[in-house]
Design a protein around this motif. Sequence first.
Motif, PDB file in Angstrom:
ATOM      1  N   VAL A   1       0.842  -1.199   0.000  1.00  0.00           N
ATOM      2  CA  VAL A   1       0.000   0.000   0.000  1.00  0.00           C
ATOM      3  C   VAL A   1       0.879   1.253   0.000  1.00  0.00           C
ATOM      4  CG1 VAL A   1      -1.703   1.326   1.319  1.00  0.00           C
ATOM      5  CG2 VAL A   1      -1.993  -1.156   1.043  1.00  0.00           C
TER       6      VAL A   1
ATOM      7  N   ARG B   1      -2.923  -1.685  -4.359  1.00  0.00           N
ATOM      8  CA  ARG B   1      -4.058  -2.131  -3.562  1.00  0.00           C
ATOM      9  C   ARG B   1      -4.798  -3.309  -4.196  1.00  0.00           C
ATOM     10  NH1 ARG B   1      -6.830   3.568  -1.601  1.00  0.00           N
ATOM     11  NH2 ARG B   1      -4.915   4.461  -0.719  1.00  0.00           N
TER      12      ARG B   1
ATOM     13  N   TYR C   1      -6.970   3.834  16.175  1.00  0.00           N
ATOM     14  CA  TYR C   1      -7.880   2.726  15.826  1.00  0.00           C
ATOM     15  C   TYR C   1      -7.297   1.333  16.089  1.00  0.00           C
ATOM     16  CZ  TYR C   1     -11.201   5.822  13.371  1.00  0.00           C
ATOM     17  OH  TYR C   1     -12.139   6.765  13.037  1.00  0.00           O
TER      18      TYR C   1
ATOM     19  N   GLU D   1      -9.818  17.958  15.876  1.00  0.00           N
ATOM     20  CA  GLU D   1      -9.558  17.808  14.446  1.00  0.00           C
ATOM     21  C   GLU D   1     -10.834  17.797  13.617  1.00  0.00           C
ATOM     22  OE1 GLU D   1      -6.851  17.794  12.472  1.00  0.00           O
ATOM     23  OE2 GLU D   1      -6.185  18.606  14.372  1.00  0.00           O
TER      24      GLU D   1
ATOM     25  N   SER E   1      -1.792   6.828   1.564  1.00  0.00           N
ATOM     26  CA  SER E   1      -2.574   6.395   2.733  1.00  0.00           C
ATOM     27  C   SER E   1      -3.872   5.704   2.339  1.00  0.00           C
ATOM     28  CB  SER E   1      -2.909   7.630   3.583  1.00  0.00           C
ATOM     29  OG  SER E   1      -3.900   7.311   4.537  1.00  0.00           O
ATOM     30  N   TYR E   2      -4.123   4.567   2.982  1.00  0.00           N
ATOM     31  CA  TYR E   2      -5.413   3.880   2.823  1.00  0.00           C
ATOM     32  C   TYR E   2      -6.184   4.090   4.124  1.00  0.00           C
ATOM     33  CZ  TYR E   2      -8.837   0.107   2.418  1.00  0.00           C
ATOM     34  OH  TYR E   2     -10.005  -0.616   2.377  1.00  0.00           O
TER      35      TYR E   2
ATOM     36  N   PRO F   1      -9.903   4.876   4.608  1.00  0.00           N
ATOM     37  CA  PRO F   1     -11.316   5.154   4.314  1.00  0.00           C
ATOM     38  C   PRO F   1     -12.192   5.254   5.556  1.00  0.00           C
ATOM     39  CG  PRO F   1     -10.813   2.845   3.906  1.00  0.00           C
ATOM     40  CD  PRO F   1      -9.502   3.521   4.197  1.00  0.00           C
ATOM     41  N   TYR F   2     -11.711   4.773   6.694  1.00  0.00           N
ATOM     42  CA  TYR F   2     -12.551   4.768   7.901  1.00  0.00           C
ATOM     43  C   TYR F   2     -12.336   6.042   8.717  1.00  0.00           C
ATOM     44  CZ  TYR F   2     -12.774   0.108   6.100  1.00  0.00           C
ATOM     45  OH  TYR F   2     -12.923  -0.948   5.237  1.00  0.00           O
ATOM     46  N   SER F   3     -11.088   6.393   8.978  1.00  0.00           N
ATOM     47  CA  SER F   3     -10.817   7.617   9.746  1.00  0.00           C
ATOM     48  C   SER F   3     -10.799   8.854   8.856  1.00  0.00           C
ATOM     49  CB  SER F   3      -9.464   7.516  10.457  1.00  0.00           C
ATOM     50  OG  SER F   3      -8.411   7.611   9.509  1.00  0.00           O
TER      51      SER F   3
ATOM     52  N   PHE G   1      -8.245  10.126   7.764  1.00  0.00           N
ATOM     53  CA  PHE G   1      -7.166  10.895   8.367  1.00  0.00           C
ATOM     54  C   PHE G   1      -5.821  10.354   7.865  1.00  0.00           C
ATOM     55  CE2 PHE G   1      -4.360  11.944  12.003  1.00  0.00           C
ATOM     56  CZ  PHE G   1      -4.571  13.307  12.024  1.00  0.00           C
TER      57      PHE G   1
ATOM     58  N   GLU H   1      -2.280  16.265   9.197  1.00  0.00           N
ATOM     59  CA  GLU H   1      -2.950  17.568   9.326  1.00  0.00           C
ATOM     60  C   GLU H   1      -3.383  17.688  10.772  1.00  0.00           C
ATOM     61  OE1 GLU H   1      -3.989  19.591   6.274  1.00  0.00           O
ATOM     62  OE2 GLU H   1      -3.918  20.969   7.976  1.00  0.00           O
TER      63      GLU H   1
END
Lengths: 147, 147, 147, 147
Positions: free
Chosen positions: A75, A80, B60, C145, D29-30, D32-34, D36, D90
């Motif tokens: 990744v 992916r 997480y 955030e 970055s993967y 999709p949930y956060s 972030f 960020e």
Amino acid sequence: ATTAEINKHLPDDEVEELIDASLAARKNSYSPYSKFPVGAALLTNTGEVITGCNVENASYGLTVCAERTAVCRAVAEGHRKFRAIAITAEMGEKFVGPCGMCRQTLAEFGLDYEVYLSRPDKTYMKTTVGKLLPDSFNPEWVHFESQ
Amino acid sequence: ATTAEINKHLPDDEVEELIDASLAARKNSYSPYSKFPVGAALLTNTGEVITGCNVENASYGLTVCAERTAVCRAVAEGHRKFRAIAITAEMGEKFVGPCGMCRQTLAEFGLDYEVYLSRPDKTYMKTTVGKLLPDSFNPEWVHFESQ
Amino acid sequence: ATTAEINKHLPDDEVEELIDASLAARKNSYSPYSKFPVGAALLTNTGEVITGCNVENASYGLTVCAERTAVCRAVAEGHRKFRAIAITAEMGEKFVGPCGMCRQTLAEFGLDYEVYLSRPDKTYMKTTVGKLLPDSFNPEWVHFESQ
Amino acid sequence: ATTAEINKHLPDDEVEELIDASLAARKNSYSPYSKFPVGAALLTNTGEVITGCNVENASYGLTVCAERTAVCRAVAEGHRKFRAIAITAEMGEKFVGPCGMCRQTLAEFGLDYEVYLSRPDKTYMKTTVGKLLPDSFNPEWVHFESQ
Ligand SMILES: [Zn+2]
Ligand SMILES: [Zn+2]
Ligand SMILES: [Zn+2]
Ligand SMILES: [Zn+2]
């Protein structure tokens, strides 16, 4: 045959190449606690081979298996989509599947790709991510839920 | 029928009791990040019901699922042998199995016990730890390896 | 003195009681891989003592430390506010803090509560969650955030 | 000045290069949930820069942070000694340290190397692994214990 079907049957020489890559990756294993080195090699859908080894920690819960190292590295390198993964460990006579953590991590990126469980002598058992994680909890389901 | 076989078939009222316990446990879920509460209830081989809920974290990766909370709590209370676990979440129409982390954690304490995947309306699907983790990596195998 | 300040100084007998509870919890440790049993005891803000032990797994990454077992069990029992935690392990001459996973898990529920690092002989070092995790990544920051 | 001391003070241009690498890594970055994304870049003691990004999972507990991805990838590529790591997210106005899981993973490979917490505008705060994990539980201590 569709491309999907072709992708599901790696030619023997590609399987061997993938197993060789997982064997080489195993040499970098950092496993001072379990003393159980494991190597993995992912084949991306664009033909790259990305390897990983297990990376342990004095706090055992932080251990990252070879399969997850390979996925995270892939990744980070922009991949992916995967066609197959080979996993090599010294497993005695029996072929043993990846741990549940790794099955779930592999499933995040698809259920159809092949898993080759291999020994140092390069004998192997072939299965798929989906077979290793029946009735799986995966991204598709989460998205379904949130609709 | 052997005791083992009898143990493998929980009477309907015990299944319902276990599902009720998992539903009650779900109310304590700490899931501010996923907003997806889950409850679990383990039945020990001595008849105790030990519950758990998911406990999430701003990082997480520290999330502990309901099933693992129940197992850790059971061990902390002195139990290591289980007859069944009920897991309740709001799952839409489909029954979805526990994540791979939880399958592996359940497998640490046996492959034969029953898993009831339930919805808030108490409908359920029945499976076993072993069926959820085929070709499993488990303690027996580790011990075999170290001989 | 404010209630907050009072809460920050456990009386000696409560500290001893908490350490005793962590010692008792340690006896249930499931640690066949590390052979390193640890016990923990959380004191909730309403006066309950909730214990935990480490629960290991053949796949090391699934190991749950004693501190995290105690936190998850406390949450499952309806508690989310804590005054102190005692952690007992056989640590040689030096007092050693919890692992980073546990520091972060403790921090999810506050930075001000006390941490007692103890040995089987009940000698201890006192610190706080916040001191163990300087410049911490915690829920307050995540909420900031997302605004 | 000893080599050790020199290593502890990266020249400004190397710091900027490391931060640039972490920014580039963040794009893969993967998350999709956060939602972030985080990037990290490790500088090895032999001068290589190895990057990572966070890799999340539908089962949150399998999330691997950018820092841990970078460390596992570095180990898989044969590196175990590091001079510095840059981490970019960020983060609003405040500089926030890595999560406890990552602090412990970094500490497995030394306490003295530098940590640069950076924002997309390349401003940064400098600290060290040891400062982020006081009274740490690390390999040296485990080895001491097992003697
Ligand atoms: Zn694994
Ligand atoms: Zn789970
Ligand atoms: Zn810990
Ligand atoms: Zn982290």
